[in-house]
Enzyme design. Sequence first.
Site, PDB file in Angstrom:
ATOM      1  N   GLY A 235       0.817  -1.205  -0.013  1.00 46.79           N
ATOM      2  CA  GLY A 235      -0.114   0.020  -0.048  1.00 46.79           C
ATOM      3  C   GLY A 235       0.743   1.470   0.061  1.00 46.79           C
ATOM      4  O   GLY A 235       0.558   2.137  -0.656  1.00 46.79           O
TER       5      GLY A 235
ATOM      6  N   GLU B   3      10.931   3.112   6.178  1.00 45.96           N
ATOM      7  CA  GLU B   3      10.619   1.724   6.211  1.00 45.96           C
ATOM      8  C   GLU B   3      11.786   1.258   7.181  1.00 45.96           C
ATOM      9  O   GLU B   3      12.747   1.385   7.068  1.00 45.96           O
ATOM     10  CB  GLU B   3      10.694   0.895   4.576  1.00 45.96           C
ATOM     11  CG  GLU B   3      10.788  -0.588   4.722  1.00 45.96           C
ATOM     12  CD  GLU B   3       9.595  -1.227   5.522  1.00 45.96           C
ATOM     13  OE1 GLU B   3       8.395  -1.151   5.213  1.00 45.96           O
ATOM     14  OE2 GLU B   3       9.822  -1.958   6.550  1.00 45.96           O
TER      15      GLU B   3
ATOM     16  N   THR C 290       5.147  -6.897   3.742  1.00 45.79           N
ATOM     17  CA  THR C 290       4.886  -8.607   3.880  1.00 45.79           C
ATOM     18  C   THR C 290       4.710  -9.399   2.456  1.00 45.79           C
ATOM     19  O   THR C 290       5.298 -10.403   2.549  1.00 45.79           O
ATOM     20  CB  THR C 290       3.390  -8.486   4.747  1.00 45.79           C
ATOM     21  OG1 THR C 290       3.660  -7.949   5.739  1.00 45.79           O
ATOM     22  CG2 THR C 290       3.063  -9.892   5.097  1.00 45.79           C
TER      23      THR C 290
ATOM     24  N   GLU D  85      -2.484 -23.072   3.373  1.00 44.06           N
ATOM     25  CA  GLU D  85      -1.354 -22.964   2.248  1.00 44.06           C
ATOM     26  C   GLU D  85      -0.425 -23.742   2.630  1.00 44.06           C
ATOM     27  O   GLU D  85       0.407 -24.449   1.833  1.00 44.06           O
ATOM     28  CB  GLU D  85      -1.177 -21.502   1.948  1.00 44.06           C
ATOM     29  CG  GLU D  85      -2.429 -20.921   1.201  1.00 44.06           C
ATOM     30  CD  GLU D  85      -2.269 -19.240   0.793  1.00 44.06           C
ATOM     31  OE1 GLU D  85      -2.749 -18.975  -0.293  1.00 44.06           O
ATOM     32  OE2 GLU D  85      -1.051 -18.878   1.324  1.00 44.06           O
TER      33      GLU D  85
ATOM     34  N   ARG E 298     -10.029 -25.437  14.423  1.00 45.94           N
ATOM     35  CA  ARG E 298     -11.206 -25.481  15.405  1.00 45.94           C
ATOM     36  C   ARG E 298     -12.411 -25.903  14.936  1.00 45.94           C
ATOM     37  O   ARG E 298     -13.127 -26.608  15.686  1.00 45.94           O
ATOM     38  CB  ARG E 298     -11.042 -24.077  15.849  1.00 45.94           C
ATOM     39  CG  ARG E 298      -9.975 -23.604  16.790  1.00 45.94           C
ATOM     40  CD  ARG E 298     -10.555 -22.452  17.578  1.00 45.94           C
ATOM     41  NE  ARG E 298     -10.757 -21.385  16.630  1.00 45.94           N
ATOM     42  CZ  ARG E 298     -10.524 -19.824  16.977  1.00 45.94           C
ATOM     43  NH1 ARG E 298     -10.211 -19.624  18.221  1.00 45.94           N
ATOM     44  NH2 ARG E 298     -10.659 -18.930  16.039  1.00 45.94           N
TER      45      ARG E 298
ATOM     46  N   ASP F   5      -3.610  -3.452   5.610  1.00 49.96           N
ATOM     47  CA  ASP F   5      -3.763  -4.230   6.539  1.00 49.96           C
ATOM     48  C   ASP F   5      -3.868  -3.664   7.869  1.00 49.96           C
ATOM     49  O   ASP F   5      -4.407  -4.255   8.728  1.00 49.96           O
ATOM     50  CB  ASP F   5      -2.613  -5.315   6.593  1.00 49.96           C
ATOM     51  CG  ASP F   5      -2.738  -6.390   5.519  1.00 49.96           C
ATOM     52  OD1 ASP F   5      -3.549  -6.253   4.762  1.00 49.96           O
ATOM     53  OD2 ASP F   5      -1.914  -7.433   5.842  1.00 49.96           O
TER      54      ASP F   5
ATOM     55  N   ALA G 142      -8.111 -15.906  -3.605  1.00 51.83           N
ATOM     56  CA  ALA G 142      -7.697 -17.266  -3.774  1.00 51.83           C
ATOM     57  C   ALA G 142      -6.843 -18.001  -2.776  1.00 51.83           C
ATOM     58  O   ALA G 142      -6.122 -16.987  -1.993  1.00 51.83           O
ATOM     59  CB  ALA G 142      -6.646 -17.208  -5.103  1.00 51.83           C
TER      60      ALA G 142
ATOM     61  N   HIS H 138     -12.354 -25.084 -25.915  1.00 53.56           N
ATOM     62  CA  HIS H 138     -12.432 -26.537 -25.586  1.00 53.56           C
ATOM     63  C   HIS H 138     -11.162 -27.101 -26.009  1.00 53.56           C
ATOM     64  O   HIS H 138     -10.542 -26.480 -27.173  1.00 53.56           O
ATOM     65  CB  HIS H 138     -13.554 -27.522 -26.434  1.00 53.56           C
ATOM     66  CG  HIS H 138     -13.729 -28.799 -26.001  1.00 53.56           C
ATOM     67  ND1 HIS H 138     -14.001 -29.319 -24.743  1.00 53.56           N
ATOM     68  CD2 HIS H 138     -13.275 -30.045 -26.762  1.00 53.56           C
ATOM     69  CE1 HIS H 138     -13.917 -30.575 -24.821  1.00 53.56           C
ATOM     70  NE2 HIS H 138     -13.488 -31.042 -26.057  1.00 53.56           N
TER      71      HIS H 138
END
Length: 456
Positions: free
Chosen positions: A16, A35, A42, A181, A198, A311, A349, A445
């Site tokens: 961001g 920074e 991340t 993942e 859980r 985030d 995803a 196809h």
Amino acid sequence: MTNFDYDLFVIGAGSGGLAASKRAAALGAKVAIAEGDLVGGTCVIRGCVPKKLMVYASHFSHFSQEASGYGWEIPAGKLDWNKLRDAIQSEVSRLNKLHISFLEKSNVELISGFAKFVDAHTVAVGDRQFTAERILIAVGGEASKPDLAGMEHAITSKEMFLMPKFPQRFAVIGGGYIGTEFAGIMRGLGADVTQIIRDRYVLRGFDHDVRINVQESMVNHGIKFHTCINSDSLTISKNASKDESELTISFKDGDGNLQQINADTVLAATGRQPNLSPLSLDKANIEVVKGAIAVKEDSSTNQPHIYAIGDCTNRVNLTPVAIAEGRAFAETVYGHTPRFISHNNIPSAVFSQPEAATVGLSEEKARELYGDRIKVYKTKFRPMFYSLAGGDTKTMMKLIVVGEEERVLGLQMVGKDAAEIIQGMSLVVTMGGCKKDLDNTMAMHPTAAEEFMTMR
Ligand SMILES: Cc1cc2nc3c(=O)[nH]c(=O)nc-3n(C[C@H](O)[C@H](O)[C@H](O)COP(=O)(O)OP(=O)(O)OC[C@H]3O[C@@H](n4cnc5c(N)ncnc54)[C@H](O)[C@@H]3O)c2cc1C
Ligand SMILES: NC(=O)c1ccc[n+]([C@@H]2O[C@H](COP(=O)([O-])OP(=O)(O)OC[C@H]3O[C@@H](n4cnc5c(N)ncnc54)[C@H](O)[C@@H]3O)[C@@H](O)[C@H]2O)c1
């Protein structure tokens, strides 16, 4: 002209912050970005990018088995973890340098170090202080571990990329994106994997067919599950054995019986929280709600000249969302073209094995909102690739529509290339398309994606 050092001071050079700072500079603002770690954040340094490279690495174990069905005799391979880890880290380092060069080219000044507020227009980085007309907080989040005995022995996703040794027995706590993942990655790389969750199924909040199909395939790939565990009962202890330190995870199962699992490495994938503590937000009187910076639609905080994106605002924690929020902020403030981003219908995803991808509403959410007016089209099949390769990894595709015009509310998929397919298909949801638009689109196809055009 203002009397400030900068028009805009950005805190955090992740997805961001980088996007916002470059766009603001391109629109004429004098911009600095602080920074405290590597530039990239991340996603680039310890998230999406190294994770996806590990996903690719994990596919090769299936590949050698599958190839023999196609006549290729490829001897079973052996993973050199140190080589993979170092290759990924050198790619991360290349990307870090690339992002630094992008900042230079964009005339954004990089200030190395962690920033904190001194007052509402002043930020300190080490012993230097900077003033700015506007400040953008883009500090992201970090993994949070539950407050349970022995959790200090568990690593987080950040350390997954730096493991000194490949663990033969790997356990993961948590059934969200990260846990699911990494369970798939580590199984693909050859570890014995146990996932402790859980719920009954992984990926709470996703469509139930997605959850069931992902978990079934994970079980088929040899991942062991402990479901419906009592998370308050979970503890981790270290057993000093001969030459390696073994961890024991103890917990009560759904029936209240004590279970114990031994592992070389335990990953706590139990959620993330905004990275706010070092910021001294109180010095600028910035409002925080439930541990995240409270923002309005335009990403402004309760201080009209201070904004927050990504985030650290805990809206939707995905890279493209942080980037879009950052650019919308810059264009609104410095481009004088107000632009708000929609947080609805964001495709996402999970790079599990097989992949899961979704856009729009799950069947449960659609039923909650529209009741019996919804209709669900669903198919499950074995992709052609596996007809020679063997294995029973199935693909599941689902279309959720509403009303007589059958407007598409949601698309769900589990299977090979699900992320690539749903990214393209997400257009039909954002454009308010109907089932007839899919029916009128000629199928291609043989593909898996053609099933979305031919559902009955
Ligand atoms: C393992 C993992 C896998 C992921 N995979 C995906 C994926 O496949 N797809 C996807 O869309 N999303 C993924 N995500 C989420 C994605 O990484 C985040 O949503 C995204 O990086 C958020 O961007 P951001 O700019 O808000 O924060 P970040 O990218 O976290 O950047 C924040 C930056 O601020 C810096 N910082 C913090 N505090 C300070 C301070 N006080 N001063 C200066 N700098 C500071 C940090 O060092 C960091 O560089 C993943 C996350 C993880 C953990
Ligand atoms: N492919 C992607 O786009 C991708 C990948 C990784 C991360 N992300 C982003 O990062 C965010 C964080 O991911 P995450 O997986 O850490 O969080 P998450 O919120 O998706 O999952 C956390 C999991 O931990 C479980 N949990 C929490 N406390 C627990 C406890 N005490 N004991 C046992 N289980 C417990 C929860 O039930 C849940 O299953 C995601 O929400 C997503 O936005 C995205």
